[in-house]
Write an enzyme that holds these catalytic residues in place. Structure first.
Site, PDB file in Angstrom:
ATOM      1  N   ILE A 157      21.606  72.185  60.338  1.00 26.27           N
ATOM      2  CA  ILE A 157      21.527  73.473  60.885  1.00 26.27           C
ATOM      3  C   ILE A 157      21.648  74.528  59.935  1.00 26.27           C
ATOM      4  O   ILE A 157      20.967  75.521  59.963  1.00 26.27           O
ATOM      5  CB  ILE A 157      22.832  73.608  62.015  1.00 26.27           C
ATOM      6  CG1 ILE A 157      22.472  72.546  63.220  1.00 26.27           C
ATOM      7  CG2 ILE A 157      22.581  74.949  62.750  1.00 26.27           C
ATOM      8  CD1 ILE A 157      23.754  72.389  64.290  1.00 26.27           C
ATOM      9  N   ASP A 176      29.418  75.181  50.591  1.00 26.08           N
ATOM     10  CA  ASP A 176      29.688  73.854  51.179  1.00 26.08           C
ATOM     11  C   ASP A 176      29.951  73.128  49.939  1.00 26.08           C
ATOM     12  O   ASP A 176      29.426  72.868  48.936  1.00 26.08           O
ATOM     13  CB  ASP A 176      28.163  73.568  51.555  1.00 26.08           C
ATOM     14  CG  ASP A 176      28.327  72.002  52.157  1.00 26.08           C
ATOM     15  OD1 ASP A 176      29.120  71.322  51.830  1.00 26.08           O
ATOM     16  OD2 ASP A 176      27.565  71.839  53.328  1.00 26.08           O
ATOM     17  N   ALA A 243      29.629  76.401  65.579  1.00 21.49           N
ATOM     18  CA  ALA A 243      30.006  75.003  65.282  1.00 21.49           C
ATOM     19  C   ALA A 243      30.964  74.362  66.026  1.00 21.49           C
ATOM     20  O   ALA A 243      30.234  73.517  67.130  1.00 21.49           O
ATOM     21  CB  ALA A 243      30.617  75.141  63.841  1.00 21.49           C
ATOM     22  N   ARG A 244      32.167  74.591  65.861  1.00 17.37           N
ATOM     23  CA  ARG A 244      33.093  74.034  67.031  1.00 17.37           C
ATOM     24  C   ARG A 244      34.302  74.875  67.141  1.00 17.37           C
ATOM     25  O   ARG A 244      34.656  75.548  66.094  1.00 17.37           O
ATOM     26  CB  ARG A 244      33.825  72.542  66.306  1.00 17.37           C
ATOM     27  CG  ARG A 244      32.896  71.633  66.731  1.00 17.37           C
ATOM     28  CD  ARG A 244      32.474  71.049  67.983  1.00 17.37           C
ATOM     29  NE  ARG A 244      31.693  69.715  68.206  1.00 17.37           N
ATOM     30  CZ  ARG A 244      30.572  70.002  68.786  1.00 17.37           C
ATOM     31  NH1 ARG A 244      30.029  71.029  68.881  1.00 17.37           N
ATOM     32  NH2 ARG A 244      29.861  69.028  68.979  1.00 17.37           N
ATOM     33  N   ASP A 268      29.676  80.706  70.422  1.00 19.35           N
ATOM     34  CA  ASP A 268      29.226  79.895  71.262  1.00 19.35           C
ATOM     35  C   ASP A 268      29.965  78.600  71.707  1.00 19.35           C
ATOM     36  O   ASP A 268      29.901  77.885  72.636  1.00 19.35           O
ATOM     37  CB  ASP A 268      27.826  79.042  70.609  1.00 19.35           C
ATOM     38  CG  ASP A 268      27.035  78.310  71.792  1.00 19.35           C
ATOM     39  OD1 ASP A 268      26.761  78.952  72.717  1.00 19.35           O
ATOM     40  OD2 ASP A 268      26.651  77.053  71.288  1.00 19.35           O
ATOM     41  N   GLU A 273      37.827  74.843  75.280  1.00 17.03           N
ATOM     42  CA  GLU A 273      36.678  74.524  76.106  1.00 17.03           C
ATOM     43  C   GLU A 273      37.100  73.739  77.166  1.00 17.03           C
ATOM     44  O   GLU A 273      37.661  72.795  76.735  1.00 17.03           O
ATOM     45  CB  GLU A 273      35.266  74.198  75.336  1.00 17.03           C
ATOM     46  CG  GLU A 273      34.958  75.371  74.495  1.00 17.03           C
ATOM     47  CD  GLU A 273      33.640  74.797  73.959  1.00 17.03           C
ATOM     48  OE1 GLU A 273      32.860  73.926  74.349  1.00 17.03           O
ATOM     49  OE2 GLU A 273      33.325  75.279  72.825  1.00 17.03           O
ATOM     50  N   HIS A 291      28.301  77.477  74.829  1.00 15.32           N
ATOM     51  CA  HIS A 291      28.091  76.238  74.368  1.00 15.32           C
ATOM     52  C   HIS A 291      26.814  75.751  74.520  1.00 15.32           C
ATOM     53  O   HIS A 291      26.572  74.580  75.107  1.00 15.32           O
ATOM     54  CB  HIS A 291      29.052  75.217  74.427  1.00 15.32           C
ATOM     55  CG  HIS A 291      29.111  74.167  73.403  1.00 15.32           C
ATOM     56  ND1 HIS A 291      30.294  73.348  73.035  1.00 15.32           N
ATOM     57  CD2 HIS A 291      28.278  73.606  72.562  1.00 15.32           C
ATOM     58  CE1 HIS A 291      30.109  72.602  72.028  1.00 15.32           C
ATOM     59  NE2 HIS A 291      28.956  72.625  71.853  1.00 15.32           N
ATOM     60  N   ILE A 292      25.746  76.657  74.300  1.00 14.01           N
ATOM     61  CA  ILE A 292      24.385  76.241  74.649  1.00 14.01           C
ATOM     62  C   ILE A 292      23.482  76.266  73.477  1.00 14.01           C
ATOM     63  O   ILE A 292      22.223  76.217  73.530  1.00 14.01           O
ATOM     64  CB  ILE A 292      23.852  77.635  75.542  1.00 14.01           C
ATOM     65  CG1 ILE A 292      23.778  78.859  74.842  1.00 14.01           C
ATOM     66  CG2 ILE A 292      24.255  77.227  77.048  1.00 14.01           C
ATOM     67  CD1 ILE A 292      23.038  79.787  75.736  1.00 14.01           C
ATOM     68  N   GLY A 293      24.157  76.171  72.133  1.00 14.53           N
ATOM     69  CA  GLY A 293      23.399  76.155  70.955  1.00 14.53           C
ATOM     70  C   GLY A 293      22.102  75.154  71.096  1.00 14.53           C
ATOM     71  O   GLY A 293      20.989  75.369  70.494  1.00 14.53           O
ATOM     72  N   ALA A 294      22.415  73.919  71.590  1.00  7.89           N
ATOM     73  CA  ALA A 294      21.137  72.851  71.607  1.00  7.89           C
ATOM     74  C   ALA A 294      20.305  72.818  72.669  1.00  7.89           C
ATOM     75  O   ALA A 294      19.497  72.429  72.801  1.00  7.89           O
ATOM     76  CB  ALA A 294      22.083  71.702  71.240  1.00  7.89           C
TER      77      ALA A 294
HETATM   78  P1  NAD Z   1      25.417  68.297  59.024  1.00 10.02           P
HETATM   79  O1  NAD Z   1      26.461  67.231  58.870  1.00 10.02           O
HETATM   80  O2  NAD Z   1      24.002  68.282  58.776  1.00 10.02           O
HETATM   81  O3  NAD Z   1      25.992  69.441  57.984  1.00 10.02           O
HETATM   82  C1  NAD Z   1      27.584  69.843  58.110  1.00 10.02           C
HETATM   83  C2  NAD Z   1      27.608  70.463  56.691  1.00 10.02           C
HETATM   84  O4  NAD Z   1      28.924  70.985  56.707  1.00 10.02           O
HETATM   85  C3  NAD Z   1      27.803  69.287  55.602  1.00 10.02           C
HETATM   86  O5  NAD Z   1      26.692  69.729  54.555  1.00 10.02           O
HETATM   87  C4  NAD Z   1      28.915  69.282  54.990  1.00 10.02           C
HETATM   88  O6  NAD Z   1      28.987  68.954  53.529  1.00 10.02           O
HETATM   89  C5  NAD Z   1      29.381  70.692  55.514  1.00 10.02           C
HETATM   90  N1  NAD Z   1      30.944  71.008  55.297  1.00 10.02           N
HETATM   91  C6  NAD Z   1      31.568  70.034  56.041  1.00 10.02           C
HETATM   92  N2  NAD Z   1      33.186  70.454  55.852  1.00 10.02           N
HETATM   93  C7  NAD Z   1      32.926  71.667  55.249  1.00 10.02           C
HETATM   94  C8  NAD Z   1      33.905  72.842  54.905  1.00 10.02           C
HETATM   95  N3  NAD Z   1      35.177  72.586  55.356  1.00 10.02           N
HETATM   96  N4  NAD Z   1      33.498  73.706  54.376  1.00 10.02           N
HETATM   97  C9  NAD Z   1      32.108  74.163  54.197  1.00 10.02           C
HETATM   98  N5  NAD Z   1      31.151  73.026  54.309  1.00 10.02           N
HETATM   99  C10 NAD Z   1      31.694  71.888  55.049  1.00 10.02           C
HETATM  100  O7  NAD Z   1      25.802  68.659  60.658  1.00 10.02           O
HETATM  101  P2  NAD Z   1      24.840  69.996  61.556  1.00 10.02           P
HETATM  102  O8  NAD Z   1      23.913  69.111  62.079  1.00 10.02           O
HETATM  103  O9  NAD Z   1      24.377  70.970  60.442  1.00 10.02           O
HETATM  104  O10 NAD Z   1      25.478  70.420  62.550  1.00 10.02           O
HETATM  105  C11 NAD Z   1      26.845  71.230  62.116  1.00 10.02           C
HETATM  106  C12 NAD Z   1      27.899  71.318  63.506  1.00 10.02           C
HETATM  107  O11 NAD Z   1      27.079  72.041  64.276  1.00 10.02           O
HETATM  108  C13 NAD Z   1      27.976  70.046  64.163  1.00 10.02           C
HETATM  109  O12 NAD Z   1      28.933  69.363  63.437  1.00 10.02           O
HETATM  110  C14 NAD Z   1      28.580  70.432  65.396  1.00 10.02           C
HETATM  111  O13 NAD Z   1      29.919  70.662  65.462  1.00 10.02           O
HETATM  112  C15 NAD Z   1      28.014  71.937  65.662  1.00 10.02           C
HETATM  113  N6  NAD Z   1      26.865  72.037  66.767  1.00 10.02           N
HETATM  114  C16 NAD Z   1      26.990  72.799  67.699  1.00 10.02           C
HETATM  115  C17 NAD Z   1      25.855  72.962  68.743  1.00 10.02           C
HETATM  116  C18 NAD Z   1      26.207  73.913  69.756  1.00 10.02           C
HETATM  117  O14 NAD Z   1      25.551  73.565  70.799  1.00 10.02           O
HETATM  118  N7  NAD Z   1      26.581  75.262  69.362  1.00 10.02           N
HETATM  119  C19 NAD Z   1      24.713  71.986  68.778  1.00 10.02           C
HETATM  120  C20 NAD Z   1      24.673  71.038  67.771  1.00 10.02           C
HETATM  121  C21 NAD Z   1      25.724  71.090  66.610  1.00 10.02           C
END
Ligand code: NAD
Length: 317
Positions: A157, A176, A243-244, A268, A273, A291-294
């Protein structure tokens, strides 16, 4: 073979799976009736999104289950290791929704810099009586172009966010710990493309030099952004969390917003939640989504197709 898609699944996935001989049930079964339903209907495949929990108790009580599929990325609602130890295949669709989450980041950012989160609340109430006052109130907007976007977590993302930011003419930096800088390829409609090298900087440098900060990391034990981090940010920075919940400390965020250290937040996801803090929901400088990101139609189709092909491949072999 019976599939229960308890949090829904796209029509195209139902068609693909039905054609391949699966019986897809899309009845929404409540969590406390789920075990009974799975056993009674002899469900072999349980598909969930973020709402349905597939925990140890359910895994133990449902011996018919052969596969649990999560439409989306985060698997915090599934006891993945436990399921795998019990011989249940666990799949997800990590790539399908990156672009939809990334676009929502910019929906919140654009909302933030032009006060849309607030004008959408006030125009229905006062737009016909205080038009000039509101016009003045929202007159000092900013542009994203030329500003620095700090991306914390440059995974799927994060990279998609970087692509859009570059397209808007923003400077992009990342923090990162698992990357040493990334190359982002911008592809254009006419087949041309351009590569950009994005530097990975220290967390402190990112906090100090970003106009806007967005987080794209998995759920964490400790917040990544708390009081100390807010204090390091530029005055008037904007922060986005899709993210979360818990990745940004909500108490520290409220203080930073009240003190004007942070101009706005786009959220989001929430610590509590599905019952987020009222203080967060009512704060005038927060742009909110549930929480509608996706949750775009395009992502639902991609998720459904990816799940269907993973299921068909798995049971073929
Ligand atoms: P991904 O695994 O491809 O990327 C996560 C990145 O975070 C990795 O590169 C990792 O090295 C890095 N990371 C981990 N801990 C870290 C820290 N403490 N500091 C800095 N970087 C750190 O995951 P993604 O597909 O990009 O998704 C990211 C997150 O987005 C998911 O885990 C999920 O929680 C969230 N998400 C939210 C929605 C939504 O509806 N809002 C939808 C999909 C995903």
């Amino acid at each position: 073979m019976k599939i229960l898609a308890n949090d829904g699944i796209s029509q195209n996935a139902i068609e693909i799976l039905t054609k391949a001989g699966y019986n897809v049930i899309t009845t929404k079964v409540s969590q406390n009736q789920l075990i009974d339903f799975i056993n009674k209907e002899d469900i072999k495949i349980l598909l969930v999104r973020s709402a349905t929990q597939a925990r140890k108790d359910l895994i133990d009580a449902c011996p018919s289950l052969k596969l649990i599929g999560r439409g989306g990325v985060g698997m915090d609602n599934i006891d993945v290791k436990y399921a795998q130890e019990k011989g249940i295949k666990v799949i997800n669709t990590p790539n399908a929704s990156s672009d939809s989450v990334a676009e929502l980041v910019f929906a919140h950012l654009f909302s933030g810099v032009r006060f849309l989160y607030d004008s959408n609340r006030n125009m229905p109430l006062e737009g016909d009586t205080l038009f000039s006052e509101l016009k003045k109130k929202y007159a000092k907007g900013k542009e994203l172009q030329g500003k620095t976007l700090g991306i914390i977590g440059i995974g799927r993302i994060g990279k998609s966010v970087a692509r859009i930011a570059l397209g808007l003419g923003m400077k992009v930096i990342t923090y990162d710990p698992h990357h040493q800088g990334v190359t982002i390829t911008l592809s254009f409609f006419d087949g041309r493309f351009l590569d950009f090298d994005i530097p990975n900087v220290s967390k402190e440098d990112l906090l100090k030099s970003s106009d806007f900060i967005t987080l794209h990391v998995p759920s964490q034990k400790e917040p990544i952004i708390g009081e100390k981090e807010f204090n390091l940010m530029k005055d008037g920075a904007g922060i986005i969390n899709l993210a979360r919940g818990g990745v940004v400390d909500e108490k520290a965020l409220l203080n930073a917003l009240d003190e004007g250290k942070v101009a706005f937040a786009g959220l989001d996801v929430y610590e509590n939640e599905p019952t987020p803090s009222i203080k967060i929901l009512m704060h005038p400088n927060v742009s909110l989504s549930p929480h509608i990101g996706a949750a775009t139609l395009e992502a639902q189709d991609r998720i459904g197709e990816e799940l269907a092909s993973l299921i068909i491949d798995y049971f073929k072999n």
